[in-house]
Design an enzyme around this catalytic site. Structure first.
Site, PDB file in Angstrom:
ATOM      1  CE  LYS A  39      -9.083  -6.935  10.080  1.00  0.00           C
ATOM      2  NZ  LYS A  39      -7.922  -8.262   9.641  1.00  0.00           N
ATOM      3  CB  CYS A  81      -1.282  -0.105   1.156  1.00  0.00           C
ATOM      4  SG  CYS A  81      -0.611  -0.642   2.553  1.00  0.00           S
ATOM      5  NE  ARG A 125       3.257  -8.137   5.539  1.00  0.00           N
ATOM      6  CZ  ARG A 125       2.293  -9.000   5.359  1.00  0.00           C
ATOM      7  NH1 ARG A 125       1.844  -9.733   6.652  1.00  0.00           N
ATOM      8  NH2 ARG A 125       1.339  -8.254   5.136  1.00  0.00           N
ATOM      9  CG  HIS A 138      -5.834  -0.449   2.362  1.00  0.00           C
ATOM     10  ND1 HIS A 138      -4.102  -0.725   2.436  1.00  0.00           N
ATOM     11  CD2 HIS A 138      -6.461   0.463   2.867  1.00  0.00           C
ATOM     12  CE1 HIS A 138      -3.767   0.497   2.676  1.00  0.00           C
ATOM     13  NE2 HIS A 138      -5.104   1.022   3.229  1.00  0.00           N
ATOM     14  CD  GLN A 193      -0.734  -8.359   0.843  1.00  0.00           C
ATOM     15  OE1 GLN A 193      -0.085  -7.043   0.731  1.00  0.00           O
ATOM     16  NE2 GLN A 193      -1.155  -8.430   2.345  1.00  0.00           N
ATOM     17  CG  HIS A 196      -4.032  -0.264  -2.921  1.00  0.00           C
ATOM     18  ND1 HIS A 196      -3.106  -0.729  -2.593  1.00  0.00           N
ATOM     19  CD2 HIS A 196      -4.257  -0.445  -1.069  1.00  0.00           C
ATOM     20  CE1 HIS A 196      -2.499  -1.815  -1.849  1.00  0.00           C
ATOM     21  NE2 HIS A 196      -3.098  -1.344  -0.074  1.00  0.00           N
ATOM     22  CG  ASP A 201      -2.067  -5.192  -1.559  1.00  0.00           C
ATOM     23  OD1 ASP A 201      -3.385  -5.616  -1.120  1.00  0.00           O
ATOM     24  OD2 ASP A 201      -1.119  -5.254  -1.085  1.00  0.00           O
TER      25      ASP A 201
END
Length: 649
Positions: free
Chosen positions: A475, A341, A370, A521, A388, A392, A390
């Protein structure tokens, strides 16, 4: 004193009365049938004194499952007593067996032991038999409060009990539970008698466990058991366990050659093999198509970033323990990318934006890293490097609800495509009083309200979970139940007013002034690795045609049919289908068996008759067994398979 019954009536009782006293006051039959009680909605036993004015409800043998935590806890005591008898029968004194904790857990119980010699797995059936004998004795389970000094005297031989007792306040009574000659330090609650315990239990395994979870403490031996109110429930659970082993994505990953984890490459860093790469690419292609239809733009960002980027976003200070250490490069500090992000925020901020440009939807299959402890790594579902899905969305406040609903629709469609229709929706909000969140109070309140309004607008059932929000915003999580009834948190949608503030991004409004966009997100898969691991187990490796890495196996009956089989394979391949020929020297049935083990969805068997008529015999795998068709025109079958592949049926 008095208590309030479920029908609202008041029942007068003497001071210090228990739930069993309440049952006796109502009637002898109820007292005989009672197993446990709820007091103010909390589960308790029949032996614990009731508070004055409590609302109580009795649990009887008609619904023993309502008292599952109690009978599981009491079975843990039966296990503990049985282990003591097991070692006494071998000549050890009672004090030779020392005990850690032994709580009820989901579906069962465990007990930690410090033993004179370790238990072996083959000892478990004998201990299980001793437990059943203890149940057969019908021992009353009695509660007793004693002083701290008396408790220390009782358990002076056991350093684990002494440690627990010593930590209690001096003026607080210590609770014992006794059954026959077995006495244990325990808060309870418990069943009233061992004879009332269900016999539908099984000891499953032993393992090592640090005392109190601290690696500096001694390792105790933990014995696990499962227990249910009925034999049918136990049998169902054991069947599900066996099915879970059969479906284990690590096992199937090896057998189907989907992925491997090489210690020379590193723990938690999966290598995708050719078959797994096909599966992964089909997943990403599917989602990219859906995103393209919805106006997303693809972006690509690097796998490392300047540490200041993650300081500004808040990821480094808030999640530093789960990230890899910074890297020094030319007197600057960089870090393996923990999140996509912040990079997408900088892409948004790379040029001026007008209100007419919004919403801006940026999407990336971005790899992040991670730090996970070695003991927590698990195949594809818990890794150190993962991708991910992902995206945005940067939008105006008046666009937020529509964008949120569009993402909600996309995520439900994605999950439904894979047969994951048993979904519950969890709204994660702030934990009151916690200091782990950043941003303006009013923005948080607005974001939480908008998520709940959007979910209610489409009529989805949801729960609100305080403390489950990300540090920058609330979320909506999608908790999916797979075919084995296990729950997984997969997709997520987050509303964020804070990162736009922290990075000072804006757009020019109709009034010519700068305004702050809202950020969404979203990740329907969550991560490609974890989603794939769950998907392997959900399907048991029997993927639908469009996902299957190996779609079609052409099986010639004899060598003289090999050329025909190869010609069909080439046509299928040219049409875009993944097809192979088994031209080995094996007999036809062995070839079919090999394809079965490879979980190839479609087998085309060809012999003299098929070759003469340009036909195939079709054998398909499916959830309801095999479907066989003979004498199918090849061109018709090719068109059918292509349609199923393209439609992702």
């Amino acid at each position: 004193m008095h208590v309030i019954l479920p029908d609202g009536k008041q029942l007068d009782l003497p001071q210090g009365a228990t739930a069993l006293d309440a049952a006796r006051a109502i009637g002898p039959r109820l007292a005989q049938d009672a197993l446990a009680a709820t007091v103010g909605g909390e589960l308790t036993d029949l032996m614990t004194p009731l508070p004055d004015g409590a609302q109580i409800s009795l649990i009887t043998k008609k619904n023993p499952g309502d008292a599952a935590p109690l009978f599981r806890h009491s079975l843990g005591h039966a296990l503990s007593q049985a282990v003591g008898e097991f070692y006494r029968a071998r000549g050890y004194p009672a004090e030779a067996v020392k005990r850690g904790v032994g709580p009820a857990i989901d579906n069962g119980f465990y007990q930690d032991f410090d033993l004179p010699e370790p238990l072996k797995e083959e000892d478990l059936p004998e201990i299980e038999a001793l437990m059943r004998d203890i149940i057969g004795r019908g021992l009353d389970i009695q509660r007793q409060d004693v002083g701290k000094a008396a408790a220390l005297a009782q358990f002076g031989y056991d350093p684990y009990k002494v440690e627990l007792i010593s930590a209690l306040p001096d003026d607080e009574p210590v609770t014992f539970y006794t059954q026959g000659d077995y006495v244990d330090l325990c808060r309870g609650p418990h069943f009233p008698n061992t004879g009332r315990l269900p016999t539908s239990f099984k000891l499953m395994s032993t393992s090592g466990a640090y005392w109190r979870g601290n690696e500096k403490n001694p390792i105790l031996q933990r014995v696990y058991g499962v227990a249910f109110a009925t034999q049918k429930e136990l049998d169902g659970y054991l069947h599900a366990l066996e099915e879970a082993k059969r479906r284990d994505h690590r096992k199937l990953g090896r057998e189907l050659e989907l992925f491997t984890i090489d210690p020379l490459v590193g723990k938690g860093l999966p290598l995708w093999l050719p078959n797994g790469t096909v599966l992964r690419e089909e997943l990403t292609a599917f989602l990219k198509e859906q995103q393209f239809r919805r106006g997303y733009q693809g972006v690509i960002t690097p796998n490392i970033g300047n540490l200041d980027l993650y300081r500004t976003s808040g990821h480094y200070p808030y999640y530093s323990e789960s990230q890899f250490n910074p890297i020094e490069v030319d007197e600057e500090q960089y870090m393996l990318k923990p999140m996509n992000c912040p990079h997408h925020v900088r892409i948004y901020g790379s040029k001026p934006r007008s209100y007419r440009d919004l919403p801006v939807r940026l999407a990336e299959f971005g790899t992040v890293y991670r730090y996970e402890q070695s003991g927590e790594l698990n195949g594809l579902t818990r890794v150190r490097g993962f991708t991910q899905d992902d995206a945005h969305i940067f939008c105006r406040p008046d666009q937020l609800k529509k964008e949120f609903l569009d993402v909600l629709d996309l995520t439900v469609l994605v999950l439904g495509t894979f047969g994951m229709t048993d979904v519950r929706f969890r709204v994660g909000v702030r934990e009151p009083g916690s200091d782990k969140y950043v941003g303006d109070e009013a923005n948080w309140t607005l974001a939480e309200q908008q998520i709940i309004e959007a979910v209610e607008e489409v009529g989805l059932p949801y729960t609100v979970e305080p403390g489950d929000a990300a540090f920058y915003g609330p979320k909506l999580d999608f908790v999916v139940k797979d075919v084995l009834g296990r729950e997984w948190q997969l997709g997520t949608i987050q509303v964020d007013y804070n990162l736009p503030e922290r990075f000072d991004i804006s757009y020019v409004g109709e009034d010519g002034q700068d305004h702050r966009p809202v950020m969404i997100h979203r990740a329907p898969f969550g991560s490609v690795e974890r989603f794939t691991g769950i998907l392997i187990e959900h399907y048991g490796g029997d993927f639908p045609l469009w996902l299957a890495p190996r779609q079609v196996m052409v099986i010639p009956i004899a060598d003289r049919h090999n050329a025909y089989a190869e010609a069909l394979r080439e046509e299928l391949h040219a049409a875009g289908l993944r097809a192979e020929v088994d031209d080995s020297s094996n007999r036809m049935q062995a070839k079919v068996r090999t394809a079965e083990l490879g979980k190839i969805p479609v087998m085309l068997i060809v012999g003299d008759q098929e070759q003469e008529a340009r036909q195939v015999s079709v054998r398909e795998r499916g959830s309801e067994g095999h479907r066989e068709r003979k004498g199918v025109a090849f061109d018709d079958l090719k068109a059918e398979l292509l349609e199923r592949y393209k439609s992702r049926a």
